[in-house]
Design an enzyme around this catalytic site. Structure first.
Site, PDB file in Angstrom:
ATOM      1  CD  GLU A 119      -4.186  19.254  43.276  1.00 57.77           C
ATOM      2  OE1 GLU A 119      -4.265  18.797  44.422  1.00 57.77           O
ATOM      3  OE2 GLU A 119      -3.392  18.831  42.422  1.00 57.77           O
ATOM      4  NE  ARG A 161      25.248  29.474  52.552  1.00 61.32           N
ATOM      5  CZ  ARG A 161      26.317  28.932  51.961  1.00 61.32           C
ATOM      6  NH1 ARG A 161      26.311  28.687  50.674  1.00 61.32           N
ATOM      7  NH2 ARG A 161      27.396  28.668  52.649  1.00 61.32           N
TER       8      ARG A 161
END
Ligand code: JEH
Length: 250
Positions: A119, A161
């Site tokens: 959780e 990137r």
């Protein structure tokens, strides 16, 4: 850039060894350290979770392993000369991960990812580290995953990137969806390559015209159409549109 990832599934991060991120590591643009959280447990079952205070379903990840592991990761990073770390906590309740946030994170020298399971992590861990460094709680989308590792892969690729020298063509991310500039907030339009004819499908004449101005306008128009079709919510955020307002209302 240094990346640390703390996880109970280190093998989940194997994709960080291949493709764009793998190349960035090989070129020394990224220094990645994956830590198995269970190495910071000291009971015979390597316990990392326990039942939630207040009751309710599922289990919560315990403070101690996270605290011991993060302290060691920080010490090791500082020792290696890294500085100014930020904690990146993937969570379904986090702020949306966007291209803007990817740019912000790409400008940081050190990211420490804490992909949880169950959780989530006992809130006191984030509270503790927020006293020492920026904590970004982020969500990669409005759907429910079983843990944060997939989000680490997504965020790492989006950030890597953008690092100088990582993308082959320095311009490649110039026309990205959501990148600043004339195409900001527009989705990419269609792309084509050889052969010129394939199963009866040709290439739009404008792309064979060699007229760069017409090609640029065609690409922007196509991007605008695709955005209007798939992401009408972005249209209002576009800069001057390819069509003037009356066109859009017809
Ligand atoms: C009432 C009770 C039945 N509800 C039960 C579901 N609870 C929400 C809930 C749901 C799933 C998980 C699993 N999980 C553990 C760590 C973790 C990190 C990221 C993500 C994640 N999911 N989706 C994204 N875009 C994410 C990101 N980034 C999911 C993660 C953790 C928590 C809300 C309470």
């Amino acid at each position: 850039m240094r990346l640390d990832v703390v996880t109970i599934f280190p093998e989940y991060l194997e994709p960080l060894n291949v493709s764009l991120v793998g190349k960035a590591r090989a070129r020394g643009r990224l220094d990645v350290h994956v830590h198995d959280l269970r190495d910071w447990t000291y009971d015979r079952h390597n316990t990392v979770d326990d039942t939630p205070y207040g009751g309710g379903p599922g289990m919560v990840m315990k403070t101690e392993p996270w605290g011991d592991c993060l302290d060691d990761a920080l010490a090791s990073g500082y020792e290696s000369g890294a500085h100014s770390p930020v904690l990146v906590v993937p969570t379904p309740s986090g702020r949306p991960f966007t291209q803007e946030l990817a740019v912000e994170l790409s400008e940081r020298p050190w990211l420490i990812f804490t992909p949880a399971r169950y959780e989530g992590i006992d809130r006191r861990v984030m509270d503790e580290y927020a006293t020492r460094l920026p904590v970004y709680e982020v969500s990669i989308g409005d759907y429910v995953l079983a843990g944060g590792e997939a989000a680490v892969l997504v965020i790492t690729e989006a950030v890597a990137r953008l690092l100088p020298g990582v993308l082959g063509n320095a311009e490649s991310h110039r026309d990205d969806s959501f990148a600043p500039g004339a195409m900001a907030n527009l989705l990419e339009g269609p792309v084509y390559t050889k052969p010129p004819e394939w199963r009866g499908h040709g290439i739009p004449d404008v792309l064979l015209s060699g007229h760069h101005g017409r090609i640029a306008r065609w690409r922007r128009d196509e991007a605008f159409k695709r955005t209007a079709q798939n992401r009408p919510d972005l249209i209002e955020r576009c800069e001057a549109s390819a069509f003037d307002k009356k066109d859009r209302e017809t």
